[in-house]
Motif scaffolding. Structure first.
Motif, PDB file in Angstrom:
ATOM      1  N   ILE A  17       0.881  -1.355   0.082  1.00 10.21           N
ATOM      2  CA  ILE A  17       0.036   0.036  -0.021  1.00 10.21           C
ATOM      3  C   ILE A  17       0.815   1.268  -0.139  1.00 10.21           C
ATOM      4  N   ALA A  18       1.944   1.318   0.877  1.00 10.88           N
ATOM      5  CA  ALA A  18       2.896   2.405   0.763  1.00 10.88           C
ATOM      6  C   ALA A  18       3.694   2.483  -0.676  1.00 10.88           C
ATOM      7  N   TYR A 327      -9.263 -11.142   1.041  1.00 10.06           N
ATOM      8  CA  TYR A 327      -9.245 -10.102   1.778  1.00 10.06           C
ATOM      9  C   TYR A 327     -10.366  -9.112   1.710  1.00 10.06           C
ATOM     10  N   VAL A 328     -10.570  -8.309   2.773  1.00  9.79           N
ATOM     11  CA  VAL A 328     -11.659  -7.445   2.941  1.00  9.79           C
ATOM     12  C   VAL A 328     -11.231  -5.968   3.441  1.00  9.79           C
ATOM     13  N   ALA A 353      -3.415  -3.551  -2.493  1.00 10.82           N
ATOM     14  CA  ALA A 353      -2.928  -2.109  -2.408  1.00 10.82           C
ATOM     15  C   ALA A 353      -3.455  -1.162  -3.322  1.00 10.82           C
ATOM     16  N   GLU A 354      -3.633  -1.791  -4.664  1.00 14.28           N
ATOM     17  CA  GLU A 354      -4.323  -0.910  -5.604  1.00 14.28           C
ATOM     18  C   GLU A 354      -5.652  -0.479  -5.273  1.00 14.28           C
ATOM     19  N   GLU A 355      -6.477  -1.515  -4.766  1.00 12.99           N
ATOM     20  CA  GLU A 355      -7.769  -1.306  -4.413  1.00 12.99           C
ATOM     21  C   GLU A 355      -7.917  -0.509  -3.259  1.00 12.99           C
ATOM     22  N   ALA A 356      -6.879  -0.439  -2.156  1.00 15.02           N
ATOM     23  CA  ALA A 356      -7.006   0.235  -0.823  1.00 15.02           C
ATOM     24  C   ALA A 356      -6.730   1.572  -1.225  1.00 15.02           C
ATOM     25  N   VAL A 357      -5.858   1.861  -1.901  1.00 11.77           N
ATOM     26  CA  VAL A 357      -5.473   3.272  -2.478  1.00 11.77           C
ATOM     27  C   VAL A 357      -6.539   4.156  -3.131  1.00 11.77           C
TER      28      VAL A 357
END
Length: 485
Positions: A17-18, A327-328, A353-357
Motif C-alpha cells: 500500500i505504501a 481479503y476484505v 494495495a491498488e484497491e486500498a488506495v
C-alpha cells in the motif's frame, strides 16, 4: 508534519500500500513496531499461486484473480519469483481421479494465457518425479511459482521509499485520535504526527489496533496458525510435491535451503503471539510426508521450523481450512478515514494495495491511477533470469557459482549498485561464512532497514541456516561493534 497516509504495519500488505500510494504522489509514513515482514509475511509457504485447493470451496473469483496476479508478478520480479513445477501423486487420494483432473483443467482455464506449462498426467517417463515416492502410481503435474516472501516485502518498501515514503521500523503507534479533521498520532520514538487518513495493516493485530484507536469494526478476524518444518532432503531436483491427506487437507513439500520444507497446518489460535509450532503439528507434518515419500521422517529429523498467524477474514466457516483467504477492506469514514485490512495473501498483495488506495482516495479528494500493474519491482526490469545470471557471472566471476545465483535472485539489477567499485573478493570486505560478506551486510543495514543480526540472517537472507554457531556469534560481535553509516 501532516501526511496523506499513515500506514500501521510493515508486512506485505502495508508495504504494498505504501508503494502504491507513494507512486501516486501521496506523502506516506509507514510504521512497523518490529522488522519488515517480521511476522506473517515471512512465515508463508512462499508460493505465488492461485490456490488450487480453493476450487473445492467454489472460490473461483479468488483463484482467477490470484492466477492473473501470478502471471503479472512473474514478469515484474523475474529475479525473486520463479516458476515451480508441482507433482500431485494420486496414491492415498481422498478425491476421485476425475475430480482432481477436472480441477486442474479448471485451474488452467482460470489462469488464461500463461507463460507456465499447462497441467498434465504423471508419465512413466517422469523418473525424477516418481523416484522419491513410495508408490509411484498415477498422478498429475502442474505449475505455480515460488517467492522469497520477506524479500518481496522489502522490495515493496524500497520502491515506496524511493518515491518519498518514510519507513520507520522498530516504531510503535502508541495512540491515534481524530481531531480537527485529521488523525493525530503519537509514536514510540516520541514523535507526534498528523495524517489525513490511516491504514490499519497490522495483520494479526488488526483488531487490537482498532481497539487501541477506539474504533469498532464490523468485520471480524479469525487467527489461524500455519506451521512448517524443514527436514533433510526428501528428493532431488527443483520441483515440489502437493500431498493429499486423509483429513482432506493438502500439504506441500518444497526444496528449501538444502532441505525439504513441509507445510502447512491450519490451527485456530486465540492470540497473534501463539505463532509457535507445537508437537502435534510436527507429528502431523512428519506423517504427511512419510505417507508419500520412501524416506521416512519423524520429529527427531526436523532441523528447523517456522510458524505464522494468518489474520483471516471471519466469514463464519466452521473449519480453519475452509476460511476464505480473500481479503476484505473496511473503510470507516466517520471523520478522517480509517481503512482496515482483513485477510489477504502474498500473491494478491499488489492488487490489494491498488484497491486500498482507490478506496481511500475519494475521502481525500484525490485522483489515483493504478501505478504498479506494469512496474517492475526493484531489481527487476529484465526478461530472462538465466541471461541476467550469465551476465553477472561473466562480469564478476569471483562471486562463484552458488553465491552469484543467490545474490542475483535476491537483488536482481540492484547488484550493480551494491557492488559498485568492487573488483575482486577482497573488495567484499570481511567474510562471515556461508557466502555472507561485509559489503552485502552494509547494504542491508543502510538500504533495507536491517537493524539486528536476525534481520540479516533470518529475513533479508536465510544464510543463518547455513552458518555454524561460531560464525553466527562472530557475526553478532561484528554487528555490535560496527557503526551504521
Amino acid at each position: 508534519m501532516t501526511y496523506d497516509l499513515l500506514i500501521v504495519g510493515g508486512g506485505i500488505n502495508g508495504c504494498a500500500i505504501a508503494r502504491e500510494a507513494a507512486l501516486n504522489g501521496w506523502s506516506v509514513l509507514l510504521v512497523e513496531r518490529d522488522d519488515l515482514a517480521s511476522h506473517t509475511s515471512s512465515a508463508s509457504t512462499k508460493l505465488i499461486h492461485g490456490g488450487l485447493r480453493y476450487l473445492e470451496y467454489y472460490d473461483f473469483r479468488l483463484v482467477a484473480h490470484a492466477l492473473r496476479e501470478r502471471e503479472r508478478l512473474l514478469r515484474l520480479a523475474p529475479h525473486l519469483i520463479r516458476p515451480l513445477t508441482f507433482v500431485l501423486p494420486h496414491e492415498n487420494a481422498v478425491r476421485p481421479w476425475w475430480l482432481v483432473r477436472l480441477g486442474l483443467l479448471l485451474y488452467d482455464r482460470l489462469g488464461g494465457r500463461s507463460a507456465l506449462p499447462r497441467s498434465r498426467g504423471l508419465r512413466r517417463s517422469d523418473a525424477a518425479y516418481r523416484a522419491p515416492l513410495k508408490n509411484a502410481g498415477s498422478g498429475f503435474v502442474y505449475s505455480d511459482a515460488w517467492v522469497d516472501d520477506s524479500r518481496l516485502t522489502v522490495l515493496n518498501a524500497l520502491d515506496a521509499a524511493e518515491h518519498g515514503a518514510e519507513v520507520l521500523t522498530r516504531t510503535t503507534l502508541e495512540s491515534a485520535r481524530r481531531e480537527d479533521g485529521l488523525w493525530r498520532a503519537r509514536l514510540s520514538d516520541g514523535r507526534e504526527v498528523q495524517a489525513r487518513a490511516v491504514v490499519n495493516a497490522a495483520g494479526p493485530w488488526v483488531a487490537e489496533l482498532l481497539g487501541r484507536m477506539g474504533v469498532n469494526a464490523s468485520a471480524g478476524v479469525r487467527l489461524v496458525k500455519g506451521s512448517h518444518i524443514v527436514v533433510p532432503r526428501l528428493f532431488e531436483g527443483d520441483h515440489a510435491y502437493i500431498l493429499q491427506q486423509p483429513d482432506r487437507r493438502i500439504v506441500f513439500a518444497i526444496s528449501y535451503e538444502g532441505g525439504t520444507a513441509v507445510g502447512t497446518t491450519d490451527v485456530v489460535v486465540e492470540r497473534p503471539e501463539d505463532a509457535r509450532i507445537d508437537g502435534d503439528e510436527v507429528r502431523y507434518l512428519c506423517d504427511a510426508a512419510s505417507r508419500y515419500f520412501a524416506r521416512q521422517v519423524g520429529p527427531e529429523d526436523v532441523t528447523s521450523s517456522w510458524s505464522g498467524v494468518r489474520p483471516l477474514y471471519d466469514d463464519g466457516a466452521s473449519e480453519a481450512r475452509e476460511v476464505t483467504r480473500d481479503y476484505v477492506l473496511e473503510l470507516d469514514a466517520n471523520g478522517p478515514p480509517l481503512l482496515s485490512v482483513f485477510g489477504g495473501k502474498i500473491t494478491t498483495a499488489r492488487h490489494l494495495a491498488e484497491e486500498a488506495v482507490a478506496k481511500v482516495a475519494p475521502a481525500l479528494g484525490r485522483h489515483v491511477e493504478p501505478m504498479t500493474r506494469e512496474r517492475p519491482f526493484p531489481g527487476g526490469g529484465f526478461r530472462s533470469f538465466d541471461a541476467y545470471l550469465a551476465h553477472v557471472r561473466e562480469r564478476r566471476p569471483w562471486l562463484g557459482a552458488e553465491r552469484s545465483e543467490r545474490m542475483a535472485r535476491a537483488y536482481g539489477t540492484l547488484l550493480v549498485a551494491m557492488l559498485a567499485g568492487v573488483r575482486d573478493e577482497a573488495g567484499m570486505g570481511e567474510a562471515f561464512g556461508a557466502g555472507l560478506t561485509e559489503r552485502e551486510v552494509r547494504w542491508m543495514r543502510d538500504r533495507e532497514w536491517a537493524r539486528t543480526p536476525e534481520d540479516v540472517l533470518e529475513r533479508r537472507s536465510k544464510l543463518g541456516l547455513h552458518m555454524t554457531a561460531a560464525e553466527r556469534v562472530r557475526f553478532e560481535a561484528w554487528w555490535a561493534a560496527s557503526p551504521a553509516a
